[in-house]
Design a protein around this motif. Structure first.
Motif, PDB file in Angstrom:
ATOM      1  N   ALA A  52       0.827  -1.206   0.000  1.00  0.00           N
ATOM      2  CA  ALA A  52       0.000   0.000   0.000  1.00  0.00           C
ATOM      3  C   ALA A  52       0.865   1.261   0.000  1.00  0.00           C
ATOM      4  N   ARG A  53       1.931   1.261   0.780  1.00  0.00           N
ATOM      5  CA  ARG A  53       2.817   2.424   0.814  1.00  0.00           C
ATOM      6  C   ARG A  53       3.567   2.588  -0.504  1.00  0.00           C
ATOM      7  N   GLY A  54       3.915   1.473  -1.134  1.00  0.00           N
ATOM      8  CA  GLY A  54       4.535   1.546  -2.444  1.00  0.00           C
ATOM      9  C   GLY A  54       3.616   2.162  -3.475  1.00  0.00           C
ATOM     10  N   ALA A  55       2.329   1.802  -3.406  1.00  0.00           N
ATOM     11  CA  ALA A  55       1.342   2.369  -4.332  1.00  0.00           C
ATOM     12  C   ALA A  55       1.169   3.866  -4.114  1.00  0.00           C
ATOM     13  N   LEU A  56       1.170   4.274  -2.861  1.00  0.00           N
ATOM     14  CA  LEU A  56       1.053   5.704  -2.559  1.00  0.00           C
ATOM     15  C   LEU A  56       2.240   6.488  -3.093  1.00  0.00           C
ATOM     16  N   ARG A  57       3.429   5.990  -2.863  1.00  0.00           N
ATOM     17  CA  ARG A  57       4.635   6.681  -3.321  1.00  0.00           C
ATOM     18  C   ARG A  57       4.720   6.722  -4.843  1.00  0.00           C
ATOM     19  N   ALA A  58       4.090   5.771  -5.504  1.00  0.00           N
ATOM     20  CA  ALA A  58       4.100   5.739  -6.966  1.00  0.00           C
ATOM     21  C   ALA A  58       3.005   6.612  -7.563  1.00  0.00           C
ATOM     22  N   GLY A  59       2.259   7.317  -6.716  1.00  0.00           N
ATOM     23  CA  GLY A  59       1.360   8.339  -7.223  1.00  0.00           C
ATOM     24  C   GLY A  59      -0.122   8.072  -7.167  1.00  0.00           C
ATOM     25  N   SER A  60      -0.545   6.908  -6.716  1.00  0.00           N
ATOM     26  CA  SER A  60      -1.977   6.624  -6.673  1.00  0.00           C
ATOM     27  C   SER A  60      -2.691   7.592  -5.733  1.00  0.00           C
ATOM     28  N   GLY A  61      -3.798   8.179  -6.206  1.00  0.00           N
ATOM     29  CA  GLY A  61      -4.508   9.167  -5.413  1.00  0.00           C
ATOM     30  C   GLY A  61      -5.212   8.580  -4.205  1.00  0.00           C
ATOM     31  N   TYR A  62      -5.789   7.413  -4.391  1.00  0.00           N
ATOM     32  CA  TYR A  62      -6.418   6.664  -3.307  1.00  0.00           C
ATOM     33  C   TYR A  62      -5.768   5.292  -3.237  1.00  0.00           C
ATOM     34  N   VAL A  63      -5.490   4.813  -2.048  1.00  0.00           N
ATOM     35  CA  VAL A  63      -5.045   3.439  -1.850  1.00  0.00           C
ATOM     36  C   VAL A  63      -5.866   2.846  -0.715  1.00  0.00           C
ATOM     37  N   MET A  64      -6.463   1.690  -0.986  1.00  0.00           N
ATOM     38  CA  MET A  64      -7.216   0.974   0.045  1.00  0.00           C
ATOM     39  C   MET A  64      -6.582  -0.391   0.258  1.00  0.00           C
ATOM     40  N   LEU A  65      -6.266  -0.708   1.507  1.00  0.00           N
ATOM     41  CA  LEU A  65      -5.788  -2.028   1.886  1.00  0.00           C
ATOM     42  C   LEU A  65      -6.966  -2.794   2.474  1.00  0.00           C
ATOM     43  N   ALA A  66      -7.332  -3.894   1.828  1.00  0.00           N
ATOM     44  CA  ALA A  66      -8.510  -4.654   2.248  1.00  0.00           C
ATOM     45  C   ALA A  66      -8.121  -6.087   2.601  1.00  0.00           C
ATOM     46  N   GLN A  67      -8.694  -6.586   3.685  1.00  0.00           N
ATOM     47  CA  GLN A  67      -8.413  -7.938   4.158  1.00  0.00           C
ATOM     48  C   GLN A  67      -9.699  -8.563   4.677  1.00  0.00           C
ATOM     49  N   LYS A  68      -9.765  -9.885   4.644  1.00  0.00           N
ATOM     50  CA  LYS A  68     -10.966 -10.573   5.124  1.00  0.00           C
ATOM     51  C   LYS A  68     -11.139 -10.394   6.625  1.00  0.00           C
ATOM     52  N   ASP A  69     -10.062 -10.484   7.347  1.00  0.00           N
ATOM     53  CA  ASP A  69     -10.060 -10.232   8.795  1.00  0.00           C
ATOM     54  C   ASP A  69      -9.010  -9.168   9.047  1.00  0.00           C
ATOM     55  N   LEU A  70      -9.461  -7.947   9.198  1.00  0.00           N
ATOM     56  CA  LEU A  70      -8.562  -6.803   9.235  1.00  0.00           C
ATOM     57  C   LEU A  70      -7.568  -6.910  10.388  1.00  0.00           C
ATOM     58  N   VAL A  71      -6.278  -6.775  10.049  1.00  0.00           N
ATOM     59  CA  VAL A  71      -5.232  -6.880  11.066  1.00  0.00           C
ATOM     60  C   VAL A  71      -4.392  -5.611  11.140  1.00  0.00           C
ATOM     61  N   VAL A  72      -4.777  -4.582  10.383  1.00  0.00           N
ATOM     62  CA  VAL A  72      -4.038  -3.313  10.422  1.00  0.00           C
ATOM     63  C   VAL A  72      -4.967  -2.212  10.917  1.00  0.00           C
ATOM     64  N   SER A  73      -4.365  -1.174  11.462  1.00  0.00           N
ATOM     65  CA  SER A  73      -5.127  -0.068  12.025  1.00  0.00           C
ATOM     66  C   SER A  73      -4.974   1.183  11.171  1.00  0.00           C
ATOM     67  N   SER A  74      -6.074   1.885  10.942  1.00  0.00           N
ATOM     68  CA  SER A  74      -6.010   3.150  10.221  1.00  0.00           C
ATOM     69  C   SER A  74      -5.331   4.226  11.066  1.00  0.00           C
ATOM     70  N   LEU A  75      -5.345   4.060  12.378  1.00  0.00           N
ATOM     71  CA  LEU A  75      -4.669   5.022  13.246  1.00  0.00           C
ATOM     72  C   LEU A  75      -3.159   4.947  13.067  1.00  0.00           C
ATOM     73  N   GLU A  76      -2.660   3.745  12.841  1.00  0.00           N
ATOM     74  CA  GLU A  76      -1.229   3.562  12.639  1.00  0.00           C
ATOM     75  C   GLU A  76      -0.823   3.765  11.181  1.00  0.00           C
ATOM     76  N   ASN A  77      -1.799   3.731  10.282  1.00  0.00           N
ATOM     77  CA  ASN A  77      -1.533   3.870   8.844  1.00  0.00           C
ATOM     78  C   ASN A  77      -2.507   4.882   8.234  1.00  0.00           C
ATOM     79  N   PRO A  78      -2.379   6.140   8.570  1.00  0.00           N
ATOM     80  CA  PRO A  78      -3.362   7.139   8.144  1.00  0.00           C
ATOM     81  C   PRO A  78      -3.285   7.524   6.669  1.00  0.00           C
TER      82      PRO A  78
END
Length: 281
Positions: A52-78
């Motif tokens: 996801a961070r690679g996609a952001l740095r490569a210029g994508s305007g929106y990046v969504m990380l999606a998982q069946k059972d979410l294991v990441v926090s939006s607070l830690e990855n804003p």
């Protein structure tokens, strides 16, 4: 383009510069493309974050990380969006390109998502890591011509049902066989990254041993997805992503840093400098 061998075309900085997405004062986050990353799991939570961070740095305007059972926090990855896929489907999400695989798991669910995208003829798909193993286990080959696969040597050996040694000793022969199997754009990672869409084989003129570290491939897959989301054609996205990825390693050693010490986060941090250099021509 200069031919590295009678069969291989060398892809260099001047070629990468021509593929760089344009920047306009009329741009907004939607016009820069929406990238969906289906990656990461309880066992491998970092893989999806790196992609996801690679996609952001490569210029994508929106990046969504999606998982069946979410294991990441939006607070830690804003910087990117997070989505729990429980109770949701791909049709509920808005995206221009999608990456499936980094740390996502080899299972029925991964196979179902790949099959759904195939059935719906969604064109902008990148398959990496666990998605490739899933394709082997669930017999999902061949793939749509507009898709991109990014195997390393071990993954390609698994797909072709040959030894790693056989792939290593003749990478040209291996990528030709891979193209026959996958029927899409193939990017074979490793020393002298090779890319083909069928008629021509390109070798990336950037990169070094500093990239031999876990997680760097996840970053590459995210970058390629972002370039697809921004409108680059499949072969263009693979070529540009691989060149920029390799150039970050060149920059690392040129900055008097030892090749042993580079990590995936360093690749991400180096992308802006490489893109700036390319835009300056």
């Amino acid at each position: 383009m200069k031919k590295a061998t009678p069969e291989v075309i060398l892809f260099k900085k001047e070629h990468a510069s021509r593929l760089l997405p344009s920047v306009s004062t009329d741009d907004n986050k939607a016009s820069r493309g929406r990238s969906l990353i289906l990656g990461g799991s309880h066992d491998y939570p970092g893989a999806g974050i790196l992609a996801a961070r690679g996609a952001l740095r490569a210029g994508s305007g929106y990046v969504m990380l999606a998982q069946k059972d979410l294991v990441v926090s939006s607070l830690e990855n804003p910087d990117f969006l997070v989505k729990d896929l429980r109770g949701s489907s791909l049709s509920d999400l808005n995206f221009d390109a999608v990456l499936i695989g980094p740390g996502f798991g080899v299972n029925d669910y991964t196979a179902e998502l790949i099959l759904e995208l195939k059935t719906k003829n969604f064109p902008n798909v990148v398959l990496d890591a666990d998605a490739l193993t899933t394709c082997v286990d669930f017999k999902l080959f061949p793939l749509p011509a507009s898709w991109i696969v990014t195997p390393h040597t071990g993954e390609l050996a698994r797909c072709l049902k040959v030894s790693v040694h056989e792939v290593t000793k003749d990478r040209l022969a291996a990528i030709k066989k891979a193209r026959q199997l996958f029927q899409c754009v193939v990017l074979l990672k490793g020393h002298g990254t090779l890319i083909t869409q069928g008629q021509e084989i390109f070798r990336i003129a950037s990169g070094n041993a500093a990239l031999a570290k876990s997680g760097t491939g996840d970053v590459l897959a995210g970058m390629i997805t972002a370039f697809r989301a921004q409108g680059l054609k499949p072969l263009e996205a693979a070529l540009l992503g691989a060149y920029v990825h390799g150039a970050t390693a060149n920059l690392w050693v040129q900055s008097h840093k030892d090749a042993l010490s580079m990590i995936a986060s360093d690749v991400i941090d180096s992308i802006p400098r490489i893109l700036w250099r390319l835009r300056q021509g």
